[in-house]
Scaffold this motif. Structure first.
Motif, PDB file in Angstrom:
ATOM      1  N   ASP A  71       1.249  -1.062  -0.040  1.00 56.30           N
ATOM      2  CA  ASP A  71       0.333   0.001  -0.163  1.00 56.30           C
ATOM      3  C   ASP A  71       0.291   1.470  -0.021  1.00 56.30           C
ATOM      4  N   ARG A  72       2.265   1.167   0.787  1.00 58.66           N
ATOM      5  CA  ARG A  72       3.085   2.312   1.122  1.00 58.66           C
ATOM      6  C   ARG A  72       4.058   1.766   1.223  1.00 58.66           C
ATOM      7  N   ALA A  73       5.146   2.219   0.460  1.00 60.94           N
ATOM      8  CA  ALA A  73       6.716   2.280   0.039  1.00 60.94           C
ATOM      9  C   ALA A  73       7.047   3.549   0.851  1.00 60.94           C
ATOM     10  N   TYR A  74       8.544   3.640   1.100  1.00 59.66           N
ATOM     11  CA  TYR A  74       9.306   4.266   1.955  1.00 59.66           C
ATOM     12  C   TYR A  74       9.681   4.317   1.615  1.00 59.66           C
ATOM     13  N   PHE A  75      10.654   5.902   1.463  1.00 61.30           N
ATOM     14  CA  PHE A  75      11.662   6.470   0.767  1.00 61.30           C
ATOM     15  C   PHE A  75      12.801   7.367   1.652  1.00 61.30           C
ATOM     16  N   SER A  80       1.112   1.812  -5.588  1.00 58.39           N
ATOM     17  CA  SER A  80       1.327   1.968  -4.478  1.00 58.39           C
ATOM     18  C   SER A  80       1.394   2.839  -4.246  1.00 58.39           C
ATOM     19  N   GLN A  81       1.253   3.722  -2.361  1.00 57.70           N
ATOM     20  CA  GLN A  81       1.953   5.250  -2.461  1.00 57.70           C
ATOM     21  C   GLN A  81       3.411   5.186  -2.019  1.00 57.70           C
ATOM     22  N   ILE A  82       4.114   5.800  -3.032  1.00 61.69           N
ATOM     23  CA  ILE A  82       5.413   6.228  -2.307  1.00 61.69           C
ATOM     24  C   ILE A  82       5.650   7.137  -1.655  1.00 61.69           C
ATOM     25  N   VAL A  83       6.310   7.308  -0.097  1.00 60.67           N
ATOM     26  CA  VAL A  83       6.680   8.306   0.957  1.00 60.67           C
ATOM     27  C   VAL A  83       7.993   8.133   0.725  1.00 60.67           C
ATOM     28  N   GLY A  84       7.824   9.856   0.878  1.00 60.15           N
ATOM     29  CA  GLY A  84       9.213  10.656   1.351  1.00 60.15           C
ATOM     30  C   GLY A  84       9.507  10.640   2.645  1.00 60.15           C
ATOM     31  N   CYS A  85      10.095  10.637   3.268  1.00 59.26           N
ATOM     32  CA  CYS A  85      10.577  10.932   4.722  1.00 59.26           C
ATOM     33  C   CYS A  85      11.795  11.343   4.643  1.00 59.26           C
ATOM     34  N   PRO A  86      11.641  12.589   5.861  1.00 62.58           N
ATOM     35  CA  PRO A  86      13.475  13.719   5.770  1.00 62.58           C
ATOM     36  C   PRO A  86      14.366  13.074   6.552  1.00 62.58           C
ATOM     37  N   ILE A  87      15.331  13.067   5.628  1.00 60.47           N
ATOM     38  CA  ILE A  87      16.870  13.598   6.454  1.00 60.47           C
ATOM     39  C   ILE A  87      16.651  13.090   7.964  1.00 60.47           C
ATOM     40  N   VAL A  88      17.836  11.539   8.019  1.00 63.03           N
ATOM     41  CA  VAL A  88      17.955  11.512   9.374  1.00 63.03           C
ATOM     42  C   VAL A  88      19.657  12.017   9.471  1.00 63.03           C
ATOM     43  N   ARG A  89      20.094  13.378  10.476  1.00 62.30           N
ATOM     44  CA  ARG A  89      21.168  14.082  10.799  1.00 62.30           C
ATOM     45  C   ARG A  89      22.123  13.062  11.870  1.00 62.30           C
TER      46      ARG A  89
END
Length: 278
Positions: A142-146, A168-177
């Motif tokens: 349903d969702r894939a995370y990048f 599929s919904q492509i979900v962008g996630c913030p940079i982790v530093r």
């Protein structure tokens, strides 16, 4: 958490969950998992009943054979993290399992693959499209995370999904530093002590460019970013680009919210990328 290494077994396991109406999330990775990956997995676990984490170093997206050979592989450690985070399956196939025969598909990724990483790593994004499409068609999430550290890749995956008509919904996630600002990357494990010490200069240069961008414009900001990074002898800038965050078209005049800086930096033998939105 169950570790699976064949496509047929994963299909069978997911079919049972779908019969129960469970939502499915996918987190595609190349392993050597770090806190950035963990943030993707946590979000997937929060938003889906079933989560598949793939752990596969994809050979078709590497231009440099030595880069493929040296890419860190920490599968047992990865498995412990995936289990701790509550994912359902760790899919860790062999190259033969994913590519029983050569993948000759060529994707139409223009214009997104003609700039920055695409211009400097011919065929890289076609290889990304090959493996991501295989995973999406296998898992049917349903969702894939990048992660947004690979921002150009994120836009290209979204374009590919539209072209193929995948659901599929492509979900962008913030940079982790890291605490010192360095964008988390599996390649950070390969940095020499000198380069690791210098690497936070990349994010600092991006962060500190806004006043110049606002006052003097795009070209001055790009030059400042390059100068600040190159002032550290362990680092050498490959490119600094300012682009529109939706199209990646070059930006020549600054408008707040419509400019992103993208950099690639050589840190010894390791190549690092980062980005910053203004």
């Amino acid at each position: 958490m169950q570790r699976i290494d064949t496509q047929d077994e994963l299909r069978r396991m997911l079919a049972a969950h779908r019969e129960l109406g469970h939502s499915v999330g996918l987190v595609p990775t190349m392993g050597a998992l770090h806190a950035g990956h963990a943030s993707l997995i946590r979000r997937a676990v929060e938003e889906n009943a079933v989560v598949v984490v793939s752990d596969f170093v994809n050979p078709t997206q590497f231009n440099n054979p030595s880069d493929l050979r040296n890419y860190p592989r920490t599968l047992d450690q990865d498995a412990r993290l995936v289990e701790m985070l509550g994912a359902t399956f760790l899919f860790a196939p062999s190259v033969q399992e994913m590519y029983p025969s050569p993948d000759t598909r060529v994707f139409n990724l223009a214009p997104l693959d003609t700039v920055m990483e695409g211009a400097r790593r011919p065929g890289h994004f076609n290889g990304v499209a090959q493996i991501v499409s295989k995973l999406l068609e296998l898992v049917l999430p349903d969702r894939a995370y990048f992660g947004e550290k690979d921002y150009q890749q994120l836009l290209i995956v979204k374009q590919m999904v539209r072209q193929l008509g995948l659901p599929s919904q492509i979900v962008g996630c913030p940079i982790v530093r890291e605490a010192d600002g360095l964008a988390m990357s599996s390649r950070n494990l390969l940095l020499s002590p000198e380069c690791r010490k210098a690497a936070p200069s990349i994010s600092a240069a991006l962060r500190n460019a806004l006043p110049i961008l606002s006052a003097q414009g795009v070209d001055a900001a790009k030059q400042k970013i390059a100068n600040d990074i190159n002032a550290t002898t362990a680092l050498r800038v490959e490119y600094v680009e300012m682009a529109d965050p939706e199209t990646l078209a070059p930006v020549h005049e600054y408008a707040p919210g419509h400019a992103m800086a993208f950099v690639a930096v050589q840190a010894g033998s390791v190549r690092l990328i980062d980005n910053w939105k203004y």
